[in-house]
Design a protein around this motif. Structure first.
Motif, PDB file in Angstrom:
ATOM      1  N   GLN A  80     -35.708  31.510 -18.344  1.00 28.38           N
ATOM      2  CA  GLN A  80     -37.135  31.503 -18.048  1.00 28.38           C
ATOM      3  C   GLN A  80     -37.923  31.343 -19.339  1.00 28.38           C
ATOM      4  O   GLN A  80     -37.653  32.024 -20.326  1.00 28.38           O
ATOM      5  CB  GLN A  80     -37.540  32.779 -17.331  1.00 28.38           C
ATOM      6  CG  GLN A  80     -38.904  32.704 -16.713  1.00 28.38           C
ATOM      7  CD  GLN A  80     -39.142  33.866 -15.764  1.00 28.38           C
ATOM      8  OE1 GLN A  80     -38.478  34.871 -15.828  1.00 28.38           O
ATOM      9  NE2 GLN A  80     -40.104  33.700 -14.903  1.00 28.38           N
ATOM     10  N   ALA A  81     -38.879  30.434 -19.344  1.00 30.07           N
ATOM     11  CA  ALA A  81     -39.721  30.176 -20.519  1.00 30.07           C
ATOM     12  C   ALA A  81     -40.956  31.063 -20.473  1.00 30.07           C
ATOM     13  O   ALA A  81     -41.465  31.387 -19.401  1.00 30.07           O
ATOM     14  CB  ALA A  81     -40.131  28.713 -20.562  1.00 30.07           C
ATOM     15  N   GLU A 133     -45.913  27.243 -21.051  1.00 32.68           N
ATOM     16  CA  GLU A 133     -45.735  25.793 -20.945  1.00 32.68           C
ATOM     17  C   GLU A 133     -45.305  25.173 -22.277  1.00 32.68           C
ATOM     18  O   GLU A 133     -44.543  24.218 -22.304  1.00 32.68           O
ATOM     19  CB  GLU A 133     -47.044  25.162 -20.472  1.00 32.68           C
ATOM     20  CG  GLU A 133     -46.945  23.696 -20.144  1.00 32.68           C
ATOM     21  CD  GLU A 133     -48.252  23.131 -19.642  1.00 32.68           C
ATOM     22  OE1 GLU A 133     -48.720  22.157 -20.247  1.00 32.68           O
ATOM     23  OE2 GLU A 133     -48.787  23.666 -18.661  1.00 32.68           O
ATOM     24  N   ALA A 146     -41.541  25.636 -22.625  1.00 35.57           N
ATOM     25  CA  ALA A 146     -40.715  25.121 -21.517  1.00 35.57           C
ATOM     26  C   ALA A 146     -40.162  23.728 -21.781  1.00 35.57           C
ATOM     27  O   ALA A 146     -40.782  22.912 -22.459  1.00 35.57           O
ATOM     28  CB  ALA A 146     -41.534  25.104 -20.238  1.00 35.57           C
ATOM     29  N   VAL A 190     -39.203  22.224 -15.383  1.00 36.86           N
ATOM     30  CA  VAL A 190     -40.120  22.788 -14.397  1.00 36.86           C
ATOM     31  C   VAL A 190     -39.432  22.773 -13.043  1.00 36.86           C
ATOM     32  O   VAL A 190     -38.946  21.738 -12.601  1.00 36.86           O
ATOM     33  CB  VAL A 190     -41.421  21.955 -14.319  1.00 36.86           C
ATOM     34  CG1 VAL A 190     -42.338  22.480 -13.235  1.00 36.86           C
ATOM     35  CG2 VAL A 190     -42.131  21.921 -15.645  1.00 36.86           C
ATOM     36  N   LEU A 226     -41.189  27.871 -14.980  1.00 35.33           N
ATOM     37  CA  LEU A 226     -40.881  27.179 -16.220  1.00 35.33           C
ATOM     38  C   LEU A 226     -39.582  27.681 -16.822  1.00 35.33           C
ATOM     39  O   LEU A 226     -39.317  28.892 -16.824  1.00 35.33           O
ATOM     40  CB  LEU A 226     -42.013  27.393 -17.230  1.00 35.33           C
ATOM     41  CG  LEU A 226     -43.390  26.914 -16.789  1.00 35.33           C
ATOM     42  CD1 LEU A 226     -44.458  27.391 -17.753  1.00 35.33           C
ATOM     43  CD2 LEU A 226     -43.412  25.403 -16.682  1.00 35.33           C
ATOM     44  N   TYR A 227     -38.757  26.766 -17.317  1.00 31.95           N
ATOM     45  CA  TYR A 227     -37.466  27.105 -17.921  1.00 31.95           C
ATOM     46  C   TYR A 227     -37.280  26.399 -19.245  1.00 31.95           C
ATOM     47  O   TYR A 227     -37.877  25.353 -19.483  1.00 31.95           O
ATOM     48  CB  TYR A 227     -36.310  26.708 -16.974  1.00 31.95           C
ATOM     49  CG  TYR A 227     -36.313  27.452 -15.675  1.00 31.95           C
ATOM     50  CD1 TYR A 227     -35.882  28.764 -15.604  1.00 31.95           C
ATOM     51  CD2 TYR A 227     -36.776  26.842 -14.522  1.00 31.95           C
ATOM     52  CE1 TYR A 227     -35.886  29.440 -14.396  1.00 31.95           C
ATOM     53  CE2 TYR A 227     -36.794  27.519 -13.321  1.00 31.95           C
ATOM     54  CZ  TYR A 227     -36.348  28.817 -13.284  1.00 31.95           C
ATOM     55  OH  TYR A 227     -36.356  29.494 -12.085  1.00 31.95           O
ATOM     56  N   LYS A 228     -36.429  26.967 -20.061  1.00 23.90           N
ATOM     57  CA  LYS A 228     -36.058  26.323 -21.323  1.00 23.90           C
ATOM     58  C   LYS A 228     -34.560  26.268 -21.443  1.00 23.90           C
ATOM     59  O   LYS A 228     -33.837  26.899 -20.704  1.00 23.90           O
ATOM     60  CB  LYS A 228     -36.653  27.046 -22.525  1.00 23.90           C
ATOM     61  CG  LYS A 228     -36.236  28.510 -22.649  1.00 23.90           C
ATOM     62  CD  LYS A 228     -36.897  29.124 -23.845  1.00 23.90           C
ATOM     63  CE  LYS A 228     -36.541  30.613 -23.873  1.00 23.90           C
ATOM     64  NZ  LYS A 228     -37.100  31.280 -24.986  1.00 23.90           N
TER      65      LYS A 228
END
Length: 95
Positions: free
Chosen positions: A28-29, A32, A35, A38, A93-95
């Motif tokens: 999880q980021a 934005e 991230a 999405v 949002l993810y990274k």
């Protein structure tokens, strides 16, 4: 807190944005700017993205006076730049 999530990244067939791999552990980021991906949790009718799919976050650096880290968008199901998903869809949002 989400520790690691193995997902299959969705890209339209023949997309120039398709990565060399599809499986990656995502986290999880915080925001934005942090991230890279999405997830569309719920989509607004006409937004041209698929609910439940994860799209790579792209950035447009054409307006540096307005967007220091680039204006974020995703390449939608019609292979167009879609800036509206951040306003019209519920996202994660993810990274």
């Amino acid at each position: 807190m989400i520790h690691g999530l193995n997902v299959r990244i969705y890209y339209p067939a023949g997309s120039e944005y398709m990565p060399a791999y599809n499986d990656k552990a995502l986290y999880q980021a915080a925001d934005e700017d942090d991230a890279e991906y999405v997830e569309i949790e719920s989509a607004f009718h006409g937004c041209k993205v698929t609910e439940g799919q994860i799209y790579r976050l792209e950035r447009n650096y054409n307006n540096p006076q307005l967007f220091e880290n680039g204006e974020a968008y995703v390449v939608d199901d019609e292979t167009r730049e879609n800036y509206a998903v951040f306003m019209l869809c519920k996202i994660a949002l993810y990274k």
